[in-house]
Design a protein around this motif. Structure first.
Motif, short mmCIF file in Angstrom:
data_model
loop_
_atom_site.label_atom_id
_atom_site.label_comp_id
_atom_site.label_asym_id
_atom_site.label_seq_id
_atom_site.Cartn_x
_atom_site.Cartn_y
_atom_site.Cartn_z
N TYR A 172 0.80 -1.23 0.00
CA TYR A 172 0.00 0.00 0.00
C TYR A 172 0.84 1.28 0.00
CZ TYR A 172 -4.16 -2.80 0.62
OH TYR A 172 -5.18 -3.69 0.43
N LEU A 173 2.16 1.11 0.06
CA LEU A 173 3.01 2.29 -0.10
C LEU A 173 2.83 2.85 -1.51
CD1 LEU A 173 6.38 1.19 1.58
CD2 LEU A 173 5.01 3.19 2.22
N HIS A 174 2.50 4.13 -1.61
CA HIS A 174 2.41 4.82 -2.91
C HIS A 174 1.33 4.22 -3.83
CE1 HIS A 174 4.28 7.76 -5.61
NE2 HIS A 174 4.15 6.90 -6.60
N ILE A 175 0.36 3.51 -3.26
CA ILE A 175 -0.62 2.82 -4.10
C ILE A 175 -1.53 3.81 -4.83
CG2 ILE A 175 -2.35 2.54 -2.26
CD1 ILE A 175 -2.89 -0.28 -3.54
N GLY A 176 -1.67 3.61 -6.12
CA GLY A 176 -2.57 4.43 -6.93
C GLY A 176 -2.09 5.84 -7.19
N LEU A 177 -0.85 6.15 -6.79
CA LEU A 177 -0.34 7.51 -6.90
C LEU A 177 0.66 7.64 -8.04
CD1 LEU A 177 0.31 8.32 -3.13
CD2 LEU A 177 -1.81 8.62 -4.45
N THR A 178 0.89 8.87 -8.44
CA THR A 178 1.98 9.19 -9.36
C THR A 178 2.96 10.08 -8.62
OG1 THR A 178 2.50 10.06 -11.57
CG2 THR A 178 0.87 11.27 -10.29
N SER A 179 4.15 10.21 -9.15
CA SER A 179 5.19 11.00 -8.47
C SER A 179 4.73 12.41 -8.15
CB SER A 179 6.45 11.06 -9.35
OG SER A 179 6.93 9.78 -9.62
N LEU B 177 -6.94 4.39 -8.28
CA LEU B 177 -7.61 4.38 -6.97
C LEU B 177 -9.08 3.98 -7.09
CD1 LEU B 177 -5.99 7.50 -5.24
CD2 LEU B 177 -5.65 5.09 -4.65
N CYS B 178 -9.69 4.27 -8.23
CA CYS B 178 -11.08 3.83 -8.46
C CYS B 178 -11.19 2.30 -8.41
CB CYS B 178 -11.58 4.33 -9.81
SG CYS B 178 -12.13 6.05 -9.80
N LEU B 179 -10.14 1.63 -8.92
CA LEU B 179 -10.15 0.17 -8.92
C LEU B 179 -9.88 -0.39 -7.52
CD1 LEU B 179 -8.18 -0.68 -12.20
CD2 LEU B 179 -10.65 -0.83 -11.81
#
Length: 453
Positions: free
Chosen positions: A116-123, A217-219
């Protein structure tokens, strides 16, 4: 006690790290590479905490929360070097932070939380928060205090000398009298308006994934109101929230910050140039320090180096700011990297501005008016009262007043006795003639002294 010279000052390429390193050191906690990495670690870990507090992943114990907070607060230079070592392999700065945290979690109770680290994120979800937090902190803790000191200094100077009459110049030529205090108050007022703009500036960030649509993140969290979820997280950093973005947040807030600093710097460049001229004319006296050398060959020199140094650094800061603004306001399609590499110089613009502010403060602390010189210059040519004469003649109905007085001024300098002779040469009422004969250059200042608050 003599200042010890750090070897780095001799080997640094940029003067903000070398020659001016002592002055710019207060900005290092906000704009160094270490500061950026540390802030990335903070945002990544706070997002993990936020997921837990939002009940999207397992709850954390108080001991675990304290562990995460300690990772943030105790992040060291050694940790920073570990991140840079990882980056040598990843060639990606934000991914290196994620991998660093994965390593930290391997031998802790957070091992199962690693996915879950950095999940669904971009830099840019991380970076855009980091840059705005760092810029805001640097502004509040470093730049604004110095600007407020300059403003306070100018207001004090303006009030102290609001009635000190001096020769005003327009187009570089002798015009009519003004006061030293009023002229400085003009800069004080201009600076105050821009400081207010800085104080009310709001920074905004996004937190919506690779192209700004929360696709991933929607998924992962299909039942979550993601815009509201992201808004709460962004606002926890004291930032406003952008809903509609590409991969990057619109940089209009940073553009506004830099353009406000540019306006401030232009005001202070103007002030530096005027003070420089007053020093050149001998109207302002500089305090000479023991051992200070003004020239390598002319022993008598005491140069206005603080105002010159301030002017030069503020010009350079504005050049950098203009470059950053022209680049970060534009990004190809959903994002390209050219703006990111330019934004890394934000601290350089702050640093040269800071050197300019500190140099100006130093210069202001070392000057005082030479009242005798100023009054002597003011009374050297009474033609500066020609305006007063022609308006009184107009008031009494002379339609050729301007032309008559102008013709007389062309004959040469007027001394006090010449002024009396000129006034006597016109047919005036006793009241008007008496008013003009009593008038002196230092008394012809209108409301200049009264409008200085």
């Amino acid at each position: 006690m003599a200042e010890q010279i750090d070897e780095h000052k001799l080997t640094a390429i940029s003067p903000v790290d070398g020659r001016y390193g002592r002055l710019t050191a207060p900005l290092s906690p906000f704009f160094s590479e270490f500061a950026l990495i540390k802030k990335r670690v903070e945002v990544e870990l706070k997002f993990l905490l936020y997921l837990s507090e939002s009940r999207l992943i397992r709850g954390f114990t108080q001991k675990e929360k304290a562990y995460l907070q300690k990772l943030i607060s105790d992040f060291s230079l050694r940790d920073g070097l570990m991140v840079k070592k990882i980056e040598n392999t990843t060639h990606h700065d934000v991914k290196a932070v994620e991998y660093f945290l994965r390593e930290k979690f391997q031998k802790s109770s957070f091992k199962g939380t690693i996915p879950y680290l950095h999940i669904g994120l971009t830099s840019e979800d991380i970076n855009n928060i980091c840059w705005r937090c760092l810029a805001q902190e640097a502004l509040i803790k470093v730049l604004l205090p110095e600007l407020l000191s300059i403003h306070k200094n100018l207001r004090t100077f303006a009030r102290t000398y609001r009635n000190l009459a001096m020769l005003g110049r327009t187009h570089g030529q002798a015009a009519i009298p003004t006061t030293m205090g009023k002229e400085v108050a003009v800069f004080s007022q201009r600076l105050e308006a821009q400081i207010t703009s800085l104080k009310t500036l709001k920074f905004s960030a996004k937190f919506s994934g690779a192209v700004g649509g929360w696709n991933a993140l929607c998924l992962v969290f299909p039942s979550v109101n993601l815009p509201a979820f992201s808004r709460r997280f962004v606002k926890s950093f004291g930032l406003e929230f952008h809903v509609l973005t590409t991969q990057i947040a619109p940089n209009d807030d940073i553009v506004e910050l830099l353009q406000t600093l540019e306006r401030i710097n232009l005001v202070l460049i103007n002030l530096n140039q005027d003070l420089w001229r007053y020093v050149s004319d001998g109207w302002l006296i500089q305090k000479s320090k023991a051992g200070q050398v003004g020239s390598s060959t002319m022993p008598q020199k005491v140069n206005p180096i603080d105002f010159e140094n301030s002017e030069g650094n503020l010009f350079f800061a504005n050049g950098i700011a203009t470059t950053i603004v022209s680049k970060i306001a534009i990004s190809r399609l959903q994002r390209d990297l050219s703006g990111s590499t330019v934004l890394r110089n934000l601290g350089v613009a702050f640093a040269h501005s800071l050197v300019g502010y500190l140099s100006l403060l130093k210069g202001l602390d070392n000057i005082s008016p030479d009242k005798e010189k100023i009054v002597g210059e003011l009374n050297s040519d009474w033609r500066i009262l020609a305006e007063a004469l022609q308006v009184i003649l107009r008031k009494e109905g002379d339609t050729k007043a301007f032309e008559k007085v102008a013709a007389l001024t062309k004959k040469g300098i007027w001394k006090q006795e010449d002024w009396r002779e000129v006034v006597e040469s016109f047919r005036l009422t006793a009241k008007s003639k008496n008013l003009l004969l009593k008038l002196r250059p230092e008394g012809y200042i209108g409301l200049s002294g009264k409008i200085v608050k």
